[in-house]
Design a protein around this motif. Structure first.
Motif, PDB file in Angstrom:
ATOM      1  N   ARG A  48     -30.881 -26.828 -23.395  1.00 30.23           N
ATOM      2  CA  ARG A  48     -31.475 -28.078 -23.893  1.00 30.23           C
ATOM      3  C   ARG A  48     -32.076 -27.877 -25.278  1.00 30.23           C
ATOM      4  O   ARG A  48     -31.878 -28.694 -26.181  1.00 30.23           O
ATOM      5  CB  ARG A  48     -32.549 -28.590 -22.926  1.00 30.23           C
ATOM      6  CG  ARG A  48     -32.006 -29.422 -21.799  1.00 30.23           C
ATOM      7  CD  ARG A  48     -33.123 -30.103 -21.024  1.00 30.23           C
ATOM      8  NE  ARG A  48     -34.012 -29.142 -20.377  1.00 30.23           N
ATOM      9  CZ  ARG A  48     -33.782 -28.600 -19.193  1.00 30.23           C
ATOM     10  NH1 ARG A  48     -32.695 -28.899 -18.526  1.00 30.23           N
ATOM     11  NH2 ARG A  48     -34.640 -27.735 -18.681  1.00 30.23           N
ATOM     12  N   ASP A  52     -30.414 -29.729 -28.577  1.00 30.41           N
ATOM     13  CA  ASP A  52     -31.227 -30.650 -29.373  1.00 30.41           C
ATOM     14  C   ASP A  52     -31.215 -30.259 -30.848  1.00 30.41           C
ATOM     15  O   ASP A  52     -31.144 -31.111 -31.732  1.00 30.41           O
ATOM     16  CB  ASP A  52     -32.670 -30.698 -28.864  1.00 30.41           C
ATOM     17  CG  ASP A  52     -32.807 -31.412 -27.535  1.00 30.41           C
ATOM     18  OD1 ASP A  52     -31.844 -32.099 -27.124  1.00 30.41           O
ATOM     19  OD2 ASP A  52     -33.864 -31.256 -26.899  1.00 30.41           O
ATOM     20  N   THR A  55     -28.008 -31.332 -32.783  1.00 32.35           N
ATOM     21  CA  THR A  55     -27.691 -32.755 -32.914  1.00 32.35           C
ATOM     22  C   THR A  55     -28.514 -33.419 -34.006  1.00 32.35           C
ATOM     23  O   THR A  55     -28.873 -34.589 -33.897  1.00 32.35           O
ATOM     24  CB  THR A  55     -27.896 -33.485 -31.572  1.00 32.35           C
ATOM     25  OG1 THR A  55     -29.238 -33.288 -31.141  1.00 32.35           O
ATOM     26  CG2 THR A  55     -26.937 -32.990 -30.512  1.00 32.35           C
TER      27      THR A  55
END
Length: 85
Positions: A48, A52, A55
């Motif tokens: 995660r 993140d 992106t």
């Protein structure tokens, strides 16, 4: 060792083991002194965090490769969790 550093180590370990179908519980224990369940939780946290970071809108080959390998690991983690349930 910081939590993020440990998660990075777990992520590197998972990437190395990905082509082999993932590490065994014994291998996970010998490397990190944690159960396979704890390993999957830590790997999910690391995925995660790094997904993140990838992106943020910029694209280059490193980001495309990174996103690709993280996506594959996330899929494998999801599938192994379903098989364990």
């Amino acid at each position: 060792m910081s939590p993020q550093s440990r998660n990075d180590d777990i992520l590197d370990f998972a990437i190395l083991w990905l082509p082999l179908g993932g590490p065994t519980s014994a291998t996970i224990w010998s490397m990190f002194r944690m159960s396979a369940f704890e390993y999957r939780l830590s790997l999910a946290d690391a995925l995660r965090f790094h997904q993140d970071r990838l992106t943020d809108g910029r694209r280059n080959l490193d980001r495309v490769y990174g996103a690709s390998i993280l996506s594959q690991l996330a899929d494998d983690l999801t599938n192994s969790t379903r098989r364990a349930a």
